[in-house]
Scaffold this motif. Structure first.
Motif: not given
Length: 471
Positions: A263-285
């Motif tokens: 497991l890897v936790e991909v952490v985002h903050a309130d108000g994030d647009a989500g692009e960086a989180q999506a890219r981080a999830c793709a990297f983890v995969g």
């Protein structure tokens, strides 16, 4: 007799076709295999297999293994002659829950398949300690070019040594192991920063030190590079202060040991647009890990539920129980290791830091404070709740004894409660994802289907959970 021939891969299909068309009778395995199917050796082998199964699963949480032995011994390996056995396994709670765990795993895998996300080619890791060095090694193992930065080569060298051991263990072909090692480049000067698609910070848990590092990295990064922190407890809001583009800092939180924990936790903050989180999830995969999106909060999900569990175990030691008795109760429940061995593995200083963040200022257990005062930090110093030799805890021979009835229930309940609180607070999207995160991030007994599923089920409590059913 298991293989008819060994041929180069380029000739594989032609050789297989020739073998099939030759009409030669199938070869039979020679040696012990034939004799093991005859009485009395068959009974001896079956008895030995059952002992090995019982040693790994003393409470019988996983019935299929012993059923395989029964079918081989009594029915010649023909499962069709034992329909009652097969029906009993397929209808068991364990089977249902393991299917649930498989589906949860597939859901986590889907998080790593983000449409349109360009794969990373180069990774730069800052911090060559146990976590940073092992993250760098894992990325190199998975085919990425990795630059590893620290203050000098003396700090980087131990990480390279561990990486070489990982590559030789995972990649049996020496040429592939050499290629992986060549992809891991020591970089004390940080020359890899402008080339990296993903930068991962894995230095000490000191906010100001991390922010100072980001201020030095950000002007040198590619415009589209992703900046990630491996922090286990600090909030993104705190770490983003001072960044010109704070939205591209995300958390990519690995677990120790990196090579074993999926497991890897991909952490985002309130108000994030989500692009960086999506890219981080793709990297983890991309690096074959399971991505769990979580919202920034102390301890995120996994550490937040582990801390009260380990602290309750330490309070049991304060009350007079031995570490071995406490750990044995949880292994009997179905955990891969006990909470005190886990604390030793993580590091008692890390456990204290997580506990302070999540315990609301409560004093640490005496057994923890005493060990920290002596400098006994667990596995990394060779002594904690256990003495460690060759990377393994030394435990007294024989039955640990001394654990009161219901101890496992007492220890596991804080973990279940904390998991529910994380869902209610929106740290993780729903109960299923919380169960998945705790299973794949802590090794929580898979046969239960996860802590919240276990709490809500009407199945009988496993051995060691004496007392009324969990409500």
């Amino acid at each position: 007799g298991l293989a008819d021939a060994r041929v180069p891969p380029r000739l594989l299909l032609a050789a297989a076709r020739q073998t099939v068309l030759s009409g030669k009778p199938a070869r039979r395995a020679r040696g012990l295999g034939g004799w093991a199917n005859r009485w009395p050796l068959k009974a001896i082998v079956a008895q030995r297999a059952r002992k090995q199964i019982a040693a790994k699963d003393p409470q019988g949480h996983y019935p299929a293994a012993s059923a395989i032995v029964d079918i081989w011994e009594r029915h010649g390996g023909n499962a069709l002659q034992a329909p009652d056995v097969i029906d009993r396994i397929l209808s068991s709670g364990t089977a249902r829950n393991l299917l649930r765990v498989f589906r949860l795993q597939e859901r986590l895998k889907a998080n790593g398949k983000q449409a349109g996300a360009a794969p990373a080619r180069r990774v730069h890791v800052v911090g060559a300690g146990v976590m940073g060095g092992d993250i760098a090694a894992w990325c190199a193992l998975k085919g990425l070019t990795v630059t590893l930065q620290d203050q000098d080569m003396g700090r980087i060298a131990p990480a390279l040594k561990r990486a070489a051991e990982l590559f030789s263990r995972r990649l049996k072909d020496p040429r592939q192991a050499r290629a992986a090692f060549d992809r891991l480049i020591p970089d004390p000067a940080g020359d890899g920063v402008p080339l990296a698609d993903v930068l991962i910070e894995a230095i000490s848990e000191q906010p100001e030190a991390k922010r100072a590092l980001y201020r030095s990295l950000e002007p040198r990064m590619k415009a589209d590079a992703l900046l990630a922190t491996n922090t286990s407890s600090l909030s993104l809001e705190t770490l983003r202060a001072g960044l010109s583009r704070p939205e591209r800092l995300v958390g990519i939180h690995f677990f120790n040991p990196v090579a074993k924990m999926p497991l890897v936790e991909v952490v985002h903050a309130d108000g994030d647009a989500g692009e960086a989180q999506a890219r981080a999830c793709a990297f983890v995969g991309q690096i074959d890990k399971l991505a769990l999106p979580v919202r920034s909060a102390p301890g995120f999900l996994v550490n937040a539920v582990l801390a009260p569990y380990m602290l309750e175990a330490m309070r049991s030691v304060d009350e007079g129980l031995t570490p071995q008795a406490v750990d044995a109760a949880m292994v009997a429940f179905g955990m891969p290791m006990g909470p005190l061995e886990l604390a030793d593995t993580v590091g008692l200083d890390i456990a204290r830091a997580a506990g302070e963040e999540l315990a609301g200022g409560a004093a640490p257990p005496h057994c923890l404070a005493d060990r920290l005062a002596r400098g006994d930090l667990g596995k990394k110093t060779g002594r904690g709740f256990y003495t460690w030799r060759d990377g393994k805890p030394v435990k007294p021979e024989g039955s640990p004894g001394g654990a009161p009835p219901g101890l496992a229930r007492r220890l596991i309940q804080p973990l279940i409660d904390a998991t529910r609180q994380r869902v209610d607070a929106g740290i993780v999207a729903d109960a299923d994802l919380a169960d998945a995160g705790v299973i794949f991030g802590t090794g929580f007994a898979p046969f239960t289907g996860g802590p919240l599923h276990y709490q809500g089920s009407d199945r009988p409590a496993p051995a060691g959970l004496a007392g009324p059913a969990v409500q």
